[in-house]
Motif scaffolding. Structure first.
Motif, PDB file in Angstrom:
ATOM      1  N   TYR A  24     -13.523 -43.645 -12.201  1.00 35.74           N
ATOM      2  CA  TYR A  24     -14.792 -43.281 -11.573  1.00 35.74           C
ATOM      3  C   TYR A  24     -15.579 -44.525 -11.173  1.00 35.74           C
ATOM      4  O   TYR A  24     -16.237 -44.546 -10.137  1.00 35.74           O
ATOM      5  N   ILE A  47     -20.965 -39.641 -13.385  1.00 36.24           N
ATOM      6  CA  ILE A  47     -19.828 -38.948 -13.992  1.00 36.24           C
ATOM      7  C   ILE A  47     -19.036 -39.887 -14.896  1.00 36.24           C
ATOM      8  O   ILE A  47     -18.510 -39.467 -15.917  1.00 36.24           O
ATOM      9  N   THR A  59     -22.630 -30.375 -17.889  1.00 35.09           N
ATOM     10  CA  THR A  59     -23.243 -30.500 -16.570  1.00 35.09           C
ATOM     11  C   THR A  59     -23.821 -29.157 -16.154  1.00 35.09           C
ATOM     12  O   THR A  59     -23.262 -28.114 -16.468  1.00 35.09           O
ATOM     13  N   ILE A 114     -16.081 -30.890 -11.895  1.00 37.42           N
ATOM     14  CA  ILE A 114     -17.110 -31.894 -11.589  1.00 37.42           C
ATOM     15  C   ILE A 114     -16.511 -33.084 -10.859  1.00 37.42           C
ATOM     16  O   ILE A 114     -17.185 -33.741 -10.085  1.00 37.42           O
ATOM     17  N   SER A 115     -15.230 -33.363 -11.071  1.00 36.03           N
ATOM     18  CA  SER A 115     -14.614 -34.453 -10.326  1.00 36.03           C
ATOM     19  C   SER A 115     -14.424 -34.069  -8.858  1.00 36.03           C
ATOM     20  O   SER A 115     -14.430 -34.929  -7.992  1.00 36.03           O
ATOM     21  N   PRO A 118     -19.221 -33.300  -7.415  1.00 37.93           N
ATOM     22  CA  PRO A 118     -20.233 -33.841  -8.333  1.00 37.93           C
ATOM     23  C   PRO A 118     -21.678 -33.760  -7.851  1.00 37.93           C
ATOM     24  O   PRO A 118     -22.593 -33.843  -8.658  1.00 37.93           O
TER      25      PRO A 118
END
Length: 133
Positions: A24, A47, A59, A114-115, A118
């Motif tokens: 990330y 993230i 999240t 979430i990846s 985001p």
């Protein structure tokens, strides 16, 4: 429960958290270099912090996220999201091979959404996500 969360986070950090956070961070650095994609870089670093220490946090969707977040998520998905989702899958496979690693592999797979998308999300403490909002 805080001690258990701490132990889980330390084990997570050793087994796959550091590697995913590096991925990330690399995505975030690339986004900052390209200047126009700085908002994506900010999301990538947010993230990365979550991936380093995920237990006890979650999240949630931002209430004010609108169409720009949706458009940004599509752009993110095309250029960086699918690479990071593949990295989550690749790091979860070895974790599933041991009994101790199964919960960590499952947690790794739960981070794929979430990846992929985001923008329009924020990281909060688990108790804040349900009781404090």
């Amino acid at each position: 429960m805080k001690v258990l969360g701490f132990v889980l986070n330390v084990l997570w950090l050793i087994f796959c958290g550091i590697w995913m956070a590096i991925g990330y961070a690399i995505a975030g650095i690339i986004c900052f270099v390209l200047i126009i994609t700085i908002p994506f870089g900010i999301a990538a670093f947010r993230i990365a912090g979550y991936v380093l220490w995920p237990f006890g946090r979650t999240t949630v969707e931002k209430a004010d996220a609108g169409a720009p977040s949706c458009v940004g998520n599509v752009i993110w998905l095309v250029f960086a999201g699918w690479w990071l989702a593949l990295a989550h899958i690749a790091t979860s496979i070895p974790l599933f091979l041991s009994i101790i690693g199964i919960p960590f592999g499952w947690a790794n797979l739960k981070m794929i959404p979430i990846s992929l998308m985001p923008l329009g999300r924020e990281v909060v403490q688990t108790d804040e996500a349900f009781g404090g909002r």
